[in-house]
Design a protein around this motif. Structure first.
Motif, mmCIF file in Angstrom:
data_model
loop_
_atom_site.group_PDB
_atom_site.id
_atom_site.type_symbol
_atom_site.label_atom_id
_atom_site.label_comp_id
_atom_site.label_asym_id
_atom_site.label_seq_id
_atom_site.Cartn_x
_atom_site.Cartn_y
_atom_site.Cartn_z
ATOM 1 N N LEU A 98 -29.025 -16.729 -17.837
ATOM 2 C CA LEU A 98 -29.428 -16.812 -19.348
ATOM 3 C C LEU A 98 -30.659 -16.515 -19.580
ATOM 4 O O LEU A 98 -31.581 -16.876 -19.227
ATOM 5 C CB LEU A 98 -29.224 -18.224 -19.893
ATOM 6 C CG LEU A 98 -27.611 -18.773 -19.640
ATOM 7 C CD1 LEU A 98 -27.703 -20.243 -20.133
ATOM 8 C CD2 LEU A 98 -26.655 -17.920 -20.421
ATOM 9 N N VAL A 99 -30.860 -15.343 -20.345
ATOM 10 C CA VAL A 99 -32.133 -14.983 -20.471
ATOM 11 C C VAL A 99 -32.354 -15.009 -22.300
ATOM 12 O O VAL A 99 -31.861 -14.652 -22.959
ATOM 13 C CB VAL A 99 -32.360 -13.417 -20.321
ATOM 14 C CG1 VAL A 99 -33.846 -12.672 -20.724
ATOM 15 C CG2 VAL A 99 -31.966 -12.984 -19.160
ATOM 16 N N PRO A 100 -33.519 -15.739 -22.494
ATOM 17 C CA PRO A 100 -33.559 -15.975 -24.004
ATOM 18 C C PRO A 100 -34.095 -14.656 -24.670
ATOM 19 O O PRO A 100 -34.887 -14.014 -24.155
ATOM 20 C CB PRO A 100 -34.874 -16.919 -24.065
ATOM 21 C CG PRO A 100 -35.593 -16.986 -22.796
ATOM 22 C CD PRO A 100 -34.618 -16.469 -21.676
ATOM 23 N N GLN A 101 -33.790 -14.616 -25.993
ATOM 24 C CA GLN A 101 -34.139 -13.382 -26.885
ATOM 25 C C GLN A 101 -35.329 -13.495 -27.302
ATOM 26 O O GLN A 101 -35.986 -14.553 -27.743
ATOM 27 C CB GLN A 101 -32.913 -13.201 -27.965
ATOM 28 C CG GLN A 101 -31.944 -12.973 -27.437
ATOM 29 C CD GLN A 101 -30.767 -12.738 -28.802
ATOM 30 O OE1 GLN A 101 -31.079 -13.236 -29.784
ATOM 31 N NE2 GLN A 101 -29.830 -11.666 -28.596
ATOM 32 N N GLU A 102 -36.160 -12.466 -27.461
ATOM 33 C CA GLU A 102 -37.267 -12.334 -27.931
ATOM 34 C C GLU A 102 -37.377 -12.339 -29.526
ATOM 35 O O GLU A 102 -36.567 -11.533 -29.820
ATOM 36 C CB GLU A 102 -38.123 -11.235 -27.305
ATOM 37 C CG GLU A 102 -38.592 -11.445 -25.685
ATOM 38 C CD GLU A 102 -39.346 -10.034 -25.414
ATOM 39 O OE1 GLU A 102 -39.738 -9.544 -26.266
ATOM 40 O OE2 GLU A 102 -39.377 -9.895 -24.066
ATOM 41 N N GLU A 103 -37.971 -13.079 -30.048
ATOM 42 C CA GLU A 103 -38.190 -12.834 -31.588
ATOM 43 C C GLU A 103 -38.808 -11.892 -32.030
ATOM 44 O O GLU A 103 -39.930 -11.349 -31.652
ATOM 45 C CB GLU A 103 -38.699 -14.293 -32.253
ATOM 46 C CG GLU A 103 -37.576 -15.399 -31.823
ATOM 47 C CD GLU A 103 -38.458 -16.599 -32.319
ATOM 48 O OE1 GLU A 103 -39.140 -16.476 -33.431
ATOM 49 O OE2 GLU A 103 -38.124 -17.736 -31.808
ATOM 50 N N GLU A 104 -38.660 -10.964 -33.127
ATOM 51 C CA GLU A 104 -39.079 -9.811 -33.391
ATOM 52 C C GLU A 104 -39.769 -10.119 -34.830
ATOM 53 O O GLU A 104 -39.787 -10.977 -35.571
ATOM 54 C CB GLU A 104 -38.157 -8.768 -33.611
ATOM 55 C CG GLU A 104 -37.570 -8.215 -32.242
ATOM 56 C CD GLU A 104 -36.722 -7.045 -32.451
ATOM 57 O OE1 GLU A 104 -36.638 -6.548 -33.446
ATOM 58 O OE2 GLU A 104 -35.948 -6.891 -31.409
#
Length: 104
Positions: A98-104
């Motif tokens: 599980l890789v957390p999404q980067e917030e843009e």
């Protein structure tokens, strides 16, 4: 003593062979030599950087040695380390990362 006498003795000292040789030597060592002042300063700065890196690596070596001793002490810890760090698995197992999404 008058000013002219002081000036005459200073002129005699400045024109002397030893004074001129000494000044020439100092100028040569500080400006023209392969190890001039600028190079000495750069080498000193690099030496200080390497000293701080050495301290960092020595402390890092100690922590790695402690971790290694802990890992080699029990097979359960070694398996946990291999699974977490190197994403290893047993045959027939599925591993989901599980890789957390980067917030843009």
């Amino acid at each position: 003593m008058s000013f002219s006498v002081i000036l005459a003795s200073a002129a005699r000292i400045v024109r002397s062979f030893y004074f001129l040789t000494g000044v020439s030597f100092v100028v040569w060592m500080f400006v023209f030599d392969a190890n001039d002042l600028l190079k000495q300063y750069d080498m000193y700065k690099k030496w200080r950087e390497l000293q701080t890196e050495k301290e960092y690596y020595l402390t890092n070596i100690e922590t790695v040695k402690k971790e290694r001793a802990e890992l080699l002490s029990s097979p359960e810890l070694l398996e946990k380390f291999a699974r977490e760090r190197y994403i290893m698995k047993r045959p027939g197992e599925d591993v989901f990362i599980l890789v957390p999404q980067e917030e843009e």
